[in-house]
Every structure is written in C-alpha cells, then in structure tokens.
Design a protein around this motif. Structure first.
Motif, mmCIF file in Angstrom:
data_model
loop_
_atom_site.group_PDB
_atom_site.id
_atom_site.type_symbol
_atom_site.label_atom_id
_atom_site.label_comp_id
_atom_site.label_asym_id
_atom_site.label_seq_id
_atom_site.Cartn_x
_atom_site.Cartn_y
_atom_site.Cartn_z
ATOM 1 N N MET A 144 0.804 -1.180 0.000
ATOM 2 C CA MET A 144 0.000 0.000 0.000
ATOM 3 C C MET A 144 0.864 1.268 0.000
ATOM 4 O O MET A 144 0.554 2.218 -0.685
ATOM 5 C CB MET A 144 -0.905 -0.013 1.226
ATOM 6 N N TRP A 145 1.934 1.269 0.780
ATOM 7 C CA TRP A 145 2.752 2.474 0.925
ATOM 8 C C TRP A 145 3.523 2.819 -0.327
ATOM 9 O O TRP A 145 4.005 3.952 -0.460
ATOM 10 C CB TRP A 145 3.699 2.332 2.117
ATOM 11 N N ASN A 146 3.649 1.902 -1.270
ATOM 12 C CA ASN A 146 4.402 2.179 -2.502
ATOM 13 C C ASN A 146 3.791 3.298 -3.338
ATOM 14 O O ASN A 146 4.474 3.904 -4.151
ATOM 15 C CB ASN A 146 4.509 0.916 -3.354
ATOM 16 N N GLN A 147 2.526 3.590 -3.143
ATOM 17 C CA GLN A 147 1.865 4.621 -3.941
ATOM 18 C C GLN A 147 2.022 6.023 -3.348
ATOM 19 O O GLN A 147 1.538 6.994 -3.916
ATOM 20 C CB GLN A 147 0.389 4.280 -4.122
ATOM 21 N N TYR A 148 2.693 6.140 -2.206
ATOM 22 C CA TYR A 148 2.874 7.419 -1.523
ATOM 23 C C TYR A 148 4.360 7.740 -1.371
ATOM 24 O O TYR A 148 5.194 6.854 -1.432
ATOM 25 C CB TYR A 148 2.219 7.369 -0.136
ATOM 26 N N SER A 205 7.865 8.278 0.396
ATOM 27 C CA SER A 205 8.427 7.410 1.432
ATOM 28 C C SER A 205 8.233 7.955 2.849
ATOM 29 O O SER A 205 8.099 7.178 3.796
ATOM 30 C CB SER A 205 9.904 7.159 1.167
ATOM 31 N N TRP A 214 5.648 9.330 4.102
ATOM 32 C CA TRP A 214 4.281 9.159 4.604
ATOM 33 C C TRP A 214 4.187 8.007 5.605
ATOM 34 O O TRP A 214 3.519 8.124 6.620
ATOM 35 C CB TRP A 214 3.309 8.920 3.451
ATOM 36 N N SER A 215 4.825 6.891 5.315
ATOM 37 C CA SER A 215 4.752 5.762 6.249
ATOM 38 C C SER A 215 5.452 6.107 7.558
ATOM 39 O O SER A 215 5.003 5.688 8.634
ATOM 40 C CB SER A 215 5.341 4.493 5.637
ATOM 41 N N ASP A 257 -3.286 -7.468 -2.356
ATOM 42 C CA ASP A 257 -3.949 -6.172 -2.435
ATOM 43 C C ASP A 257 -4.609 -5.832 -1.098
ATOM 44 O O ASP A 257 -5.210 -6.682 -0.467
ATOM 45 C CB ASP A 257 -5.016 -6.172 -3.535
ATOM 46 N N CYS A 258 -4.485 -4.566 -0.699
ATOM 47 C CA CYS A 258 -5.082 -4.118 0.575
ATOM 48 C C CYS A 258 -6.514 -3.708 0.369
ATOM 49 O O CYS A 258 -6.927 -3.278 -0.635
ATOM 50 C CB CYS A 258 -4.296 -2.952 1.138
#
Length: 57
Positions: free
Chosen positions: A1-5, A7, A9-10, A56-57
């Motif tokens: 999920m974090w790959n779309q934001y 770095s 952000w996580s 997928d989340c």
C-alpha cells in the motif's frame, strides 16, 4: 500500500501512532523533522495490514 505514496508518509503514520507524538505534532512537522524523529525513535517499526491472496489491501 505504501508504494503509492512518498516514502516519508509511512514514517509520519508510524510516528503519529506510536504514543510519543500526537497526530497534531506530526502534522506540524516538516519532512526533515519527521526523518529526524524516525532516526531518533526508540520503538519497533511495524505495520498491521490486511491483504487478500493477491497482496492487495
């Protein structure tokens, strides 16, 4: 999920949920301050994420 934001952000999410910083504290931080806080953090970095069989989340 974090790959779309971005770095950071996580890291911001982890800081806001670890009990040391409030969501307001983190929202007021710059990206540099978030990075510095993560470097100084004294907690285990973990995420709980539910995903389906395809990841997928």
């Amino acid at each position: 999920m974090w790959n779309q934001y971005p770095s950071w952000w996580s890291d911001a999410w982890m800081l806001a949920g670890n009990g040391t910083y409030s969501e307001t504290d983190v929202a007021d931080m710059s990206i540099k301050e978030i990075n510095e806080a993560m470097e100084d953090a004294d907690f285990e970095v973990v995420f709980y994420t539910e995903a389906d069989e395809n990841g997928d989340c």
